[in-house]
Scaffold this motif. Structure first.
Motif, PDB file in Angstrom:
ATOM      1  N   ILE A  98       0.860  -1.178   0.000  1.00  4.22           N
ATOM      2  CA  ILE A  98       0.000   0.000   0.000  1.00  4.22           C
ATOM      3  C   ILE A  98       0.898   1.229   0.000  1.00  4.22           C
ATOM      4  CG2 ILE A  98      -1.716   1.329   1.278  1.00  4.22           C
ATOM      5  CD1 ILE A  98      -2.665  -1.316   2.486  1.00  4.22           C
ATOM      6  N   VAL A  99       0.645   2.144  -0.934  1.00  2.00           N
ATOM      7  CA  VAL A  99       1.438   3.366  -1.040  1.00  2.00           C
ATOM      8  C   VAL A  99       0.509   4.552  -1.189  1.00  2.00           C
ATOM      9  CG1 VAL A  99       3.218   4.610  -2.311  1.00  2.00           C
ATOM     10  CG2 VAL A  99       3.350   2.122  -2.118  1.00  2.00           C
ATOM     11  N   THR A 100       0.563   5.490  -0.246  1.00  2.00           N
ATOM     12  CA  THR A 100      -0.163   6.756  -0.326  1.00  2.00           C
ATOM     13  C   THR A 100       0.810   7.846   0.094  1.00  2.00           C
ATOM     14  OG1 THR A 100      -0.963   6.975   1.955  1.00  2.00           O
ATOM     15  CG2 THR A 100      -2.172   5.465   0.524  1.00  2.00           C
ATOM     16  N   PRO A 101       0.441   9.125  -0.026  1.00  2.00           N
ATOM     17  CA  PRO A 101       1.351  10.194   0.407  1.00  2.00           C
ATOM     18  C   PRO A 101       1.758  10.096   1.869  1.00  2.00           C
ATOM     19  CG  PRO A 101      -0.365  11.088  -0.998  1.00  2.00           C
ATOM     20  CD  PRO A 101      -0.733   9.669  -0.745  1.00  2.00           C
ATOM     21  N   THR A 102       0.939   9.429   2.706  1.00  4.84           N
ATOM     22  CA  THR A 102       1.252   9.359   4.141  1.00  4.84           C
ATOM     23  C   THR A 102       1.451   7.938   4.647  1.00  4.84           C
ATOM     24  OG1 THR A 102      -1.116   9.374   4.663  1.00  4.84           O
ATOM     25  CG2 THR A 102       0.027  11.492   4.656  1.00  4.84           C
ATOM     26  N   ILE A 103       1.233   6.913   3.808  1.00  2.34           N
ATOM     27  CA  ILE A 103       1.322   5.517   4.244  1.00  2.34           C
ATOM     28  C   ILE A 103       2.161   4.720   3.257  1.00  2.34           C
ATOM     29  CG2 ILE A 103       0.055   3.410   4.811  1.00  2.34           C
ATOM     30  CD1 ILE A 103      -2.424   5.167   5.198  1.00  2.34           C
ATOM     31  N   VAL A 104       3.113   3.950   3.784  1.00  2.00           N
ATOM     32  CA  VAL A 104       3.819   2.940   3.004  1.00  2.00           C
ATOM     33  C   VAL A 104       3.749   1.659   3.822  1.00  2.00           C
ATOM     34  CG1 VAL A 104       5.983   2.182   1.990  1.00  2.00           C
ATOM     35  CG2 VAL A 104       5.361   4.600   1.921  1.00  2.00           C
ATOM     36  N   GLN A 105       3.062   0.658   3.290  1.00  2.00           N
ATOM     37  CA  GLN A 105       2.866  -0.575   4.041  1.00  2.00           C
ATOM     38  C   GLN A 105       3.206  -1.770   3.169  1.00  2.00           C
ATOM     39  OE1 GLN A 105      -1.142  -2.426   4.861  1.00  2.00           O
ATOM     40  NE2 GLN A 105      -0.690  -1.722   6.933  1.00  2.00           N
ATOM     41  N   ASN A 106       4.016  -2.674   3.716  1.00  2.00           N
ATOM     42  CA  ASN A 106       4.355  -3.925   3.053  1.00  2.00           C
ATOM     43  C   ASN A 106       3.992  -5.077   3.975  1.00  2.00           C
ATOM     44  OD1 ASN A 106       6.026  -3.229   0.450  1.00  2.00           O
ATOM     45  ND2 ASN A 106       6.762  -1.838   2.048  1.00  2.00           N
ATOM     46  N   SER A 107       3.195  -6.011   3.479  1.00  2.00           N
ATOM     47  CA  SER A 107       2.768  -7.136   4.299  1.00  2.00           C
ATOM     48  C   SER A 107       2.921  -8.432   3.525  1.00  2.00           C
ATOM     49  CB  SER A 107       1.309  -6.965   4.749  1.00  2.00           C
ATOM     50  OG  SER A 107       0.445  -6.885   3.626  1.00  2.00           O
ATOM     51  N   THR A 108       3.147  -9.509   4.272  1.00  2.00           N
ATOM     52  CA  THR A 108       3.304 -10.836   3.687  1.00  2.00           C
ATOM     53  C   THR A 108       2.429 -11.813   4.437  1.00  2.00           C
ATOM     54  OG1 THR A 108       5.609 -10.370   3.093  1.00  2.00           O
ATOM     55  CG2 THR A 108       4.926 -12.679   3.136  1.00  2.00           C
ATOM     56  N   ASN A 109       1.574 -12.505   3.700  1.00  2.00           N
ATOM     57  CA  ASN A 109       0.747 -13.559   4.269  1.00  2.00           C
ATOM     58  C   ASN A 109       1.293 -14.911   3.839  1.00  2.00           C
ATOM     59  OD1 ASN A 109      -1.254 -11.910   5.556  1.00  2.00           O
ATOM     60  ND2 ASN A 109      -2.060 -11.454   3.520  1.00  2.00           N
ATOM     61  N   VAL A 110       1.375 -15.824   4.785  1.00  2.00           N
ATOM     62  CA  VAL A 110       1.930 -17.152   4.537  1.00  2.00           C
ATOM     63  C   VAL A 110       0.838 -18.194   4.716  1.00  2.00           C
ATOM     64  CG1 VAL A 110       3.615 -18.871   5.278  1.00  2.00           C
ATOM     65  CG2 VAL A 110       4.217 -16.437   5.305  1.00  2.00           C
ATOM     66  N   MET A 111       0.721 -19.114   3.751  1.00  2.00           N
ATOM     67  CA  MET A 111      -0.215 -20.232   3.852  1.00  2.00           C
ATOM     68  C   MET A 111       0.533 -21.536   3.633  1.00  2.00           C
ATOM     69  SD  MET A 111      -3.781 -19.058   2.050  1.00  2.00           S
ATOM     70  CE  MET A 111      -4.547 -20.571   2.669  1.00  2.00           C
ATOM     71  N   ARG A 112       0.352 -22.459   4.560  1.00  2.00           N
ATOM     72  CA  ARG A 112       0.953 -23.787   4.432  1.00  2.00           C
ATOM     73  C   ARG A 112      -0.152 -24.749   4.016  1.00  2.00           C
ATOM     74  NH1 ARG A 112       2.821 -21.423   9.211  1.00  2.00           N
ATOM     75  NH2 ARG A 112       4.978 -20.678   8.997  1.00  2.00           N
ATOM     76  N   ASN A 113      -0.323 -24.895   2.718  1.00  2.00           N
ATOM     77  CA  ASN A 113      -1.453 -25.686   2.217  1.00  2.00           C
ATOM     78  C   ASN A 113      -1.026 -26.890   1.393  1.00  2.00           C
ATOM     79  OD1 ASN A 113      -0.560 -24.206   0.081  1.00  2.00           O
ATOM     80  ND2 ASN A 113      -2.535 -23.323  -0.465  1.00  2.00           N
ATOM     81  N   MET A 114       0.162 -27.426   1.665  1.00  2.00           N
ATOM     82  CA  MET A 114       0.512 -28.726   1.099  1.00  2.00           C
ATOM     83  C   MET A 114      -0.489 -29.762   1.615  1.00  2.00           C
ATOM     84  SD  MET A 114       3.950 -31.010   1.703  1.00  2.00           S
ATOM     85  CE  MET A 114       5.063 -29.811   0.971  1.00  2.00           C
ATOM     86  N   ASN A 115      -1.037 -30.573   0.709  1.00  2.00           N
ATOM     87  CA  ASN A 115      -2.096 -31.491   1.127  1.00  2.00           C
ATOM     88  C   ASN A 115      -2.035 -32.783   0.331  1.00  2.00           C
ATOM     89  OD1 ASN A 115      -4.400 -32.345   2.514  1.00  2.00           O
ATOM     90  ND2 ASN A 115      -5.745 -31.613   0.889  1.00  2.00           N
ATOM     91  N   PHE A 116      -2.284 -33.891   1.021  1.00  2.00           N
ATOM     92  CA  PHE A 116      -2.418 -35.197   0.393  1.00  2.00           C
ATOM     93  C   PHE A 116      -3.769 -35.765   0.818  1.00  2.00           C
ATOM     94  CE2 PHE A 116       2.079 -34.396   0.881  1.00  2.00           C
ATOM     95  CZ  PHE A 116       2.588 -34.714  -0.371  1.00  2.00           C
TER      96      PHE A 116
END
Length: 838
Positions: free
Chosen positions: A770-788
């Motif tokens: 997210i980038v605005t004149p007053t906000i810079v935000q970097n986020s990472t979501n992790v999903m562990r969805n290996m499935n058998f």
């Protein structure tokens, strides 16, 4: 003037392609043709848009093909003199083979006459279809994905199926979008349910993949559809029958991330038919995490930095139960009724939720939290429909009714620890029960015109009464055992009532011009009235409004079964409770969000041009589109005085998208087939106040199917999507893949299979910015969805064909912008539906 220019350019391109095709065709000096008419062997009615494929006799070498018109007529050109085999296929029918076709001259016609096709429910144990069935079917107004031929989704749900469908994108959380827009309408057997209205994601998770017969993607809905859906309509067709006798099917599966069990039974005796079914699915061990870094320029020009991280865990339980009955009063009068129940229980945890606050580079505070969220719902749809047909073929009157309700219970408890990160300092609780009801009545008329009834006039009226309520409250408690005290702040504790009435009328006309052209203009008018109020305030002033919605679909049949089509339509998207709900979501106290009760609807103009062609064993489809949305509903983020990021929704100025896609299906041999697509569009967003963003979005998919001896089958699927453009940043791209092996036994009554999802990748990461004149935000979501997973199904009983097959109708309400994620705002929904798509 802009709209006129777009239309002029659009249909000029259509005319140019048509003229080019005519010129190319005339140069062949009337080549030999194989012609025929595909018909239903039980009713004698034409099988519209059946697919015809021509093979060299004694081999699986495909030399030509074609698509039947609305009357089941087809012709095939482009073959040399010789002996051939013709195969006719269509959804719901067994593939029909015609042997020993002899073409003796390079000119002239070989007339096969009527070709009778049997419903695929007839004598299933006695029919063996050789070769590989097609997974994709292209019709004049839609693209159909034949999910029943895809074994890799066994044991999964509707989300797994939609990931394989051309023009659709489903992210790791199950959020669905079409051509970059999550504002789509999802119907189930041509009607929505209350749970689909509140959350498309939740609805898809409640539908077992094994019960989905096909998925229809309609990018340019006609006037008979409600005016909702910027991108279009998705209709999920489930497996059902019109057969005599009794049958039951049991299926179950288990895996590392989830298990499922379902039973479906059908019975038909004389004029009565019954269906009864239930399905349950549990998800567990769904773990992940997130980290987030945000830089905020405060009002005093100081710089705040917030760094967050947490481990996540989700457990969920879904259920879907249904009972249906239909009764044939006499030859022309029919009644159908159905009751559907749905439940959803979801628990989400955020552990080790650490927040570190920096001011001008110095650490000023560290806080450890634990957040537990509960999101439960139950829904019911009750429908009763009456249909009257006439001796005149195609003439029909139908009266459709529907009551739909969705009750939702959403809450969270945010626990804050002391500085020792061990003892509890305080607890914050938010309760947000919501309720959504719909009452719908719809009257439709279908009138064939002319002596042969080749032109069709459709018209009707519809009324939808919606009632939505969101009751929300915040509570604060000291320590681990202190009593909760309710807040008296009306912004935190209140009740919101939202009543909406939509009255609509439509007319649609379909006709054939100059033999090869099909024209379908339509006009729909909808009038909306709204009453909204808070428990502590007077009614909100939201004016009524009327909307005129035109549509135009045009197609042109070319030589060798090729097809070119163009379309224009205007759409409206009313905000659903997800966007309106004023409940303040403060589960993450540094990033709070709230709906906007006074949002206006958004309006979209869609232009589309498509071309389908066949080349030996290959089918190719090219599509281009332009979409212009005014008043687009988008997330808007601002910084409050305390440095907290506040997110709400606004009608931004304009959103444009222009793009295209290429899809192909290749039959490499009778045992091996591939299909894949590449889609891209350029998105341009502008709020009219100086904030804008634009960029490309690219996605692609590939699906392979190989038939092994002794009824074994192996299938492989992969999908990838790049980052998507938003008004204030981008949302991350992702990829996924799956492998399935399936074995049928006991004359194909039973099957057992093994599946693996993302088996080479321990976890997926999705990065957002997210980038605005007053906000810079970097986020990472992790999903562990290996499935058998292991899947098993077995069918009991035997059915025979009922000669009195009747078309069932139901209501669909598809006029709300409901978003793809269904989870941002502790929302309920504000929709339910009637079907019949009118």
């Amino acid at each position: 003037m802009k709209k006129l220019l777009y239309l002029t350019l659009f249909f000029s391109l259509l005319t140019s392609v048509s003229v080019f095709s005519q010129t190319a065709g005339s140069a062949k000096n009337s080549p030999a043709r194989i012609i025929g008419v595909a018909k239903d062997q039980n009713t004698g009615e034409p099988v519209s848009y059946a697919t015809a494929a021509l093979y060299k006799a004694g081999s699986e070498e495909n030399v030509a093909g074609g698509v039947a018109d609305g009357d089941g007529k087809f012709f095939i050109t482009g073959m040399e003199p010789g002996e051939y085999t013709l195969k006719i296929s269509f959804l719901g029918f067994e593939t029909k083979s015609v042997e020993n076709i002899k073409v003796t001259s390079p000119n002239g016609d070989v007339d096969l006459g009527d070709i009778l096709m049997a419903d695929e429910g007839v004598a299933l144990e006695e029919v063996t279809v050789q070769g590989q069935r097609e997974l994709i079917e292209e019709r004049v107004d839609r693209t159909i994905y034949k999910a029943e031929n895809d074994k890799t989704t066994a044991g999964g749900d509707g989300t797994d199926v939609l990931r394989r469908v051309p023009m659709l994108s489903v992210d790791l959380d199950g959020n669905v979008s079409m051509r970059g827009s999550s504002n789509i309408t999802v119907l189930i057997d041509n009607r929505p349910s209350a749970i689909a209205a509140s959350s498309i994601t939740d609805a898809l998770k409640q539908i077992p993949a094994d019960e989905i017969k096909a998925v229809e993607v309609i990018t340019s809905p006609s006037a008979r559809f409600d005016a909702e859906g910027t991108s279009g309509v998705i209709n999920i067709v489930t497996k059902k029958n019109n057969l005599q006798g009794m049958s039951a099917n049991i299926r179950t599966g288990t895996g590392l991330r989830g298990s499922d069990f379902g039973v479906n039974a059908s019975a038909r005796k004389g004029k009565f038919g019954f269906t009864l079914g239930g399905f349950g699915r549990a998800g567990y061990n769904i773990t992940g995490g997130f980290d987030n870094t945000q830089l905020v320029t405060n009002p005093d020009n100081s710089m705040s930095k917030i760094v967050q991280s947490a481990d996540t865990k989700r457990n969920q339980l879904f259920g879907r139960y249904n009972f249906g009955v239909d009764y044939e009063i006499d030859k022309y009068n029919f009644l159908t009724g159905a009751v559907n129940f749905g439940i959803r229980n979801s628990k989400n945890q955020q552990d080790n939720f650490l927040t570190q606050n920096y001011l001008d580079g110095e650490l000023v505070r560290s806080a450890l939290r634990e957040t537990n969220t509960v999101d439960n719902s139950n829904s019911v749809d009750v429908s009763l429909n009456y249909t009257r047909t006439f001796e005149k073929k195609g003439k029909e009157i139908s009266l459709l009714t529907l009551y739909s309700r969705d009750n939702r219970e959403n809450s969270f408890v945010n626990t804050l620890f002391n500085e020792d990160f061990a003892t509890i300092d305080s607890r914050l609780k938010n309760d947000n029960p919501s309720k959504n009801e719909e009452f719908t009545i719809q009257l439709d008329f279908v009138e064939p015109l002319g002596k042969e009834g080749k032109s069709i006039l459709e018209y009707g009226a519809k009324n939808i009464l919606r009632k939505a309520k969101s009751d929300f409250a915040y509570f604060q408690a000291d320590g681990a055992n202190g009593d909760y005290v309710e807040s008296d702040n009306p912004n935190l504790t209140n009740a919101f009532n939202y009543d909406q009435n939509v009255t609509a009328g439509y007319v649609s006309y379909t006709t054939t011009l100059f033999k090869n052209y099909t024209l379908k203009p339509g006009l729909r008018y909808e009038y909306t009235t709204i009453n909204a109020d808070f428990r502590t305030e007077s009614a909100a002033e939201i004016p009524s409004y009327g909307t005129l919605v035109p549509s135009l679909n045009l197609s042109r049949k070319l030589g060798n079964g090729n097809l070119i089509k163009a379309a224009y339509n205007r759409r409206i998207s009313r905000p659903s409770l997800r966007f309106l709900n004023p409940n303040l979501d403060a589960s993450n106290p540094t990033q709070i969000s709230q709906g906007n009760p006074v949002l206006d609807p958004e309006y979209t103009d869609n232009y589309e041009l498509g071309y389908s062609t066949y080349f030996k064993e290959t089918m190719l489809n090219f599509t281009t589109f332009f979409r212009n949305t005014t008043g687009s509903i988008q997330s808007v983020r601002t910084v409050q005085d305390d440095g907290v990021i506040f997110t709400t929704f606004e009608n931004i100025g304009e959103e444009k998208a222009v793009g295209g896609s290429i899809f192909t299906n290749i039959n490499i041999s009778s045992k091996f087939s591939l299909n894949g697509s590449v889609e891209t569009y350029y998105s341009m967003l502008n709020n009219g106040l100086g904030t804008s963003n634009e960029g490309f979005v690219v996605s692609g998919r590939m699906f392979g199917n190989y038939s092994l001896p002794k009824d074994w089958q192996i299938q492989l699927f992969t999908f990838a999507r790049g980052s998507r453009v938003q008004l204030q940043g981008t949302s991350g791209g992702f990829y996924m893949y799956g492998l399935g092996i399936n074995k049928q036994f006991n004359e194909k009554r039973g099957s057992i299979g093994f599946g693996a999802d993302n088996f080479l990748t321990k976890e997926f990461k999705m990065r957002n910015e997210i980038v605005t004149p007053t906000i810079v935000q970097n986020s990472t979501n992790v999903m562990r969805n290996m499935n058998f997973k292991i899947n098993f199904s077995y069918r009991i009983g035997k059915l025979s064909m009922d000669q009195r097959q009747r078309r069932k109708k139901s209501v669909n309400n598809d006029d709300l912008k409901s978003g793809g994620d269904g989870g941002d705002m502790n929302q309920g929904g504000a929709t339910g539906g009637i079907n019949n798509n009118k």
